[in-house]
Write a protein that holds these residues in place. Structure first.
Motif, short mmCIF file in Angstrom:
data_model
loop_
_atom_site.label_atom_id
_atom_site.label_comp_id
_atom_site.label_asym_id
_atom_site.label_seq_id
_atom_site.Cartn_x
_atom_site.Cartn_y
_atom_site.Cartn_z
N ARG A 1 -36.44 65.21 29.06
CA ARG A 1 -37.83 64.85 28.74
C ARG A 1 -38.79 65.95 29.16
NH1 ARG A 1 -36.32 59.74 31.22
NH2 ARG A 1 -35.63 58.27 29.61
N GLU B 1 -38.59 68.66 26.63
CA GLU B 1 -39.24 68.26 25.38
C GLU B 1 -40.75 68.33 25.51
OE1 GLU B 1 -37.71 64.43 24.58
OE2 GLU B 1 -35.79 65.16 23.76
N ARG B 2 -41.28 67.91 26.66
CA ARG B 2 -42.73 68.00 26.88
C ARG B 2 -43.19 69.44 26.86
NH1 ARG B 2 -41.82 63.75 30.64
NH2 ARG B 2 -41.64 65.28 32.33
N ARG C 1 -41.70 71.92 25.32
CA ARG C 1 -41.58 72.41 23.95
C ARG C 1 -42.76 71.94 23.10
NH1 ARG C 1 -37.23 70.02 22.80
NH2 ARG C 1 -35.90 71.52 23.86
N ARG C 2 -43.15 70.67 23.26
CA ARG C 2 -44.30 70.18 22.50
C ARG C 2 -45.59 70.88 22.92
NH1 ARG C 2 -41.78 65.06 23.31
NH2 ARG C 2 -43.20 64.64 25.05
N ARG C 3 -45.70 71.18 24.22
CA ARG C 3 -46.90 71.87 24.69
C ARG C 3 -47.00 73.26 24.07
NH1 ARG C 3 -48.55 75.48 28.24
NH2 ARG C 3 -46.40 75.95 28.85
N GLN C 4 -45.86 73.95 23.98
CA GLN C 4 -45.88 75.29 23.39
C GLN C 4 -46.12 75.23 21.89
OE1 GLN C 4 -42.36 77.43 24.50
NE2 GLN C 4 -42.85 77.43 26.69
N LEU C 5 -45.54 74.24 21.21
CA LEU C 5 -45.76 74.12 19.78
C LEU C 5 -47.21 73.79 19.46
CD1 LEU C 5 -42.56 72.18 18.65
CD2 LEU C 5 -43.12 74.58 18.21
N GLY C 6 -47.90 73.16 20.40
CA GLY C 6 -49.29 72.82 20.16
C GLY C 6 -50.23 74.01 20.23
#
Length: 268
Positions: free
Chosen positions: A150, A153-154, A156-161
């Motif tokens: 988790r 994943e957090r 990764r989402r932060r970087q994709l944002g």
């Protein structure tokens, strides 16, 4: 929590103190303080044991089994050590049938959470909540793996944002588009290949003796895949290096679907 013979169990009041319960109003201050300390340890151990039960992913421990086990755990008496709720009592408390209780309790025991002492047809069974230390280690390893997954994943989402994280340039330097002429890619006339006979086909090509797949079946023999659930956590940690794959590997092990081919792919 008490550790004895490879099992965790919940501490209860020692016999030397339990034998003096009838004189409890006359206890000296130090004995009262010791009783309070032991009772606090008992309460904390029950809470920790309950947490392990809720985190167990054993297929035998479905929601009904966990609910029954937690109720049995609540029936454990600190002063006397008794834990003997009847099947009818459990059924009435949870709103299930007696048959459901009779069918579920053996599954709980088989999963390693209870030891059962049968005391006759007309007397309720005596239960002792205990669990193997290896099973708890596997449960905690699985929980740690989920937490790490988790967290990744957090991140990764932060970087994709943030679009600037996706390209190798600064925020003030827009991505440059390479200029080229697509027609330069065709530097030959494909029609020149037509009409030329092939000397041999792929069917005539002999297999190389040193194939890249040669010997790979022996790398992860089926015998090396564990079937004991207490070994799943350590085995996954040792063989699956990608934390994001560990949850799936544990699921396959529990469902008995792990094969050498899947293990080779996940361990790559």
């Amino acid at each position: 929590m008490i550790v004895e013979d490879g099992y965790y169990s919940i501490p209860i009041l020692p016999r030397e103190i339990a034998s003096r319960l009838k004189d409890k109003p006359e206890w000296p201050a130090e004995l009262r303080n010791e009783y309070k300390r032991l009772h606090a340890e008992f309460t904390a151990s029950k809470a920790e044991f309950s947490m392990w039960v809720r985190r167990d992913r054993d297929s035998r421990m479905n929601r009904t089994a966990k609910t029954i086990l937690l109720l049995i755990l609540d029936c454990l008496n600190f002063d006397t050590g008794r834990c003997d709720p009847g099947h009818q009592f459990i059924a009435d408390e949870l709103g299930v049938s007696v048959r459901t209780v009779e069918r579920t309790i053996p599954r709980i025991a088989a999963s390693g959470w209870l030891s059962i002492t049968r005391r006759g047809k007309t007397t309720t069974n005596f239960y002792r909540p205990s669990v193997p230390t290896q099973k708890v280690a596997a449960i905690l390893d699985y929980a740690d793996g989920l937490r790490e997954q988790r967290s990744e994943e957090r991140e990764r989402r932060r970087q994709l944002g943030d679009p600037t994280k996706m390209a190798d340039h600064s925020a003030s330097d827009p991505t440059m588009v390479r200029i080229h002429d697509p027609t330069e890619l065709a530097a030959h006339d494909p029609t020149e290949l037509a009409g030329k006979p092939m000397n041999r086909t792929f069917e005539e090509e002999p297999l190389k003796e040193s194939s890249c797949s040669e010997g790979r079946e022996d790398t992860y023999p089926r015998e090396s895949i564990p079937t004991d659930e207490t070994q799943f956590g350590p085995w996954v940690k040792a063989n699956i290096h990608d934390p994001t794959q560990r949850r799936e590997a544990l699921r396959l092990l529990r469902e008995r679907k792990m094969t050498p081919e899947i293990l080779r792919r996940m361990a790559a």
